[in-house]
Design an enzyme around this catalytic site. Structure first.
Site, PDB file in Angstrom:
ATOM      1  N   GLN A  11      -7.355  -8.698  50.672  1.00 53.59           N
ATOM      2  CA  GLN A  11      -8.567  -9.213  50.149  1.00 53.59           C
ATOM      3  C   GLN A  11      -8.608 -10.909  50.381  1.00 53.59           C
ATOM      4  O   GLN A  11      -7.471 -11.556  50.225  1.00 53.59           O
ATOM      5  CB  GLN A  11      -7.903  -8.925  48.638  1.00 53.59           C
ATOM      6  N   HIS A 201       1.965  -8.829  44.204  1.00 53.64           N
ATOM      7  CA  HIS A 201       3.461  -8.932  44.856  1.00 53.64           C
ATOM      8  C   HIS A 201       4.386  -8.993  43.917  1.00 53.64           C
ATOM      9  O   HIS A 201       4.883 -10.207  44.575  1.00 53.64           O
ATOM     10  CB  HIS A 201       2.870  -9.207  46.507  1.00 53.64           C
TER      11      HIS A 201
END
Length: 313
Positions: A11, A201
């Site tokens: 992304q 994350h």
């Protein structure tokens, strides 16, 4: 014999119009965009080809859009007879890598990443989580800083270990701010806040991972025909059960990109083919090792040049 790895961007690499020329010129590529529209039940291809950029950049759109464009390019490479020895992808790009390795069918992959984007968006209320890039600080020092700040009550952790001197941290707004300030005190050259919709994350993505488990349980993950070096461990995997497990862990674990590149080089890879929009990964790979060759495949023109270069490899 020098080996080839196909690597796929994550992304942030999306741009309006990506893949449009290819879709008009190649039936197979066009079929991939059509298949994405059919699977998702709306015209993703219209968002990709026409935008606006703000709509394309939404996590729920950007993830399937990048996967679709990358796989359309992949199919053209395969049609030209170019095959990798290994694959890898940066975060979202791991799904493109799994399609390239035969572990996921494209239809399953595009459905899965659309859901992944939705759950990542929903996991943390807007404005509560963020990310920042820390430049010029050793990972062990930054890791200790993040642990200290988290221990004091503001969660933050290493999220993307991209290349020497470039690490992204992720967590609560306060955690990222405090860790960034401490990083500068410890000698970081710069701390750059990222325009993202959440703390990707990081452990704050655990709620997304729990929901996402149910999606992965629905789809068919096969043993990979080509080893995939996965983000979570920077180790090559072919076993379907292990791939499934690592996709869940990937949501809240650091992307070990620098380690992934180093592992691929140790495995004999001398040429990295970046398949997808932009050249972000090629830049990171060269910062890990200037001696490896990088080839970018992001449109019809670069595809033709890449095929000619790889056939002569």
């Amino acid at each position: 014999m020098e080996k080839i790895a196909f690597v796929f961007p994550g992304q942030g690499s999306q741009t309006v119009g990506m893949g449009k020329e290819m879709a008009t010129q190649n039936k197979q590529a066009n079929r991939i965009f059509d298949l994405a529209d059919e699977t998702l039940g709306f015209s993703l291809s219209k968002v990709i080809f026409e935008g606006p950029q703000e709509t394309l950049t939404l996590t729920t759109n950007a993830q399937p859009a990048l996967l679709t464009t990358s796989v359309a390019l992949l199919k053209e490479l395969e049609e030209a007879g170019i095959r990798p020895d290994y694959t890898a992808g940066h975060s979202l790009g791991e799904y493109s890598a799994l399609v390239a390795s035969g572990a996921l069918d494209f239809k399953d992959a595009v459905y899965t990443v659309r859901k992944r984007g939705e759950y990542m968006e929903e996991a943390v209320p807007s404005g509560e989580g963020t990310m920042a890039a820390v430049l010029g600080l050793d990972r062990s020092i930054l890791h200790d800083i993040c642990q200290h700040v988290t221990g004091a009550g503001d969660p933050v952790q290493l999220a993307n270990l991209n290349c020497p001197g470039q690490i992204v941290i992720s967590g609560t707004v306060a955690g990222v701010q405090k860790a960034g300030d401490r990083a500068k005190e410890a000698g970081a050259k710069r701390v750059l806040p990222l325009q993202v919709s959440g703390p990707f994350h990081s452990m704050l993505m655990k709620p997304a991972a729990e929901k996402f488990q149910a999606v992965l349980d629905e789809i068919n993950v096969k043993d990979a025909e080509i080893p995939v070096v996965v983000n979570v461990t920077a180790a090559p995997e072919t076993d379907s059960a292990m791939i499934r497990k690592k996709l869940i862990e990937q949501l809240y674990s650091p992307v070990l990109w620098e380690d992934t590149v180093e592992k691929l080089i140790k495995l004999g890879v001398g040429t990295f083919v970046e398949v997808g929009p932009g050249k972000v990964l090629s830049g990171l790979i060269r910062k890990v090792d200037r001696n490896v060759k990088t080839v970018s495949v992001q449109d019809t023109e670069s595809l033709q040049a890449a095929v000619a270069a790889l056939r002569g490899n």
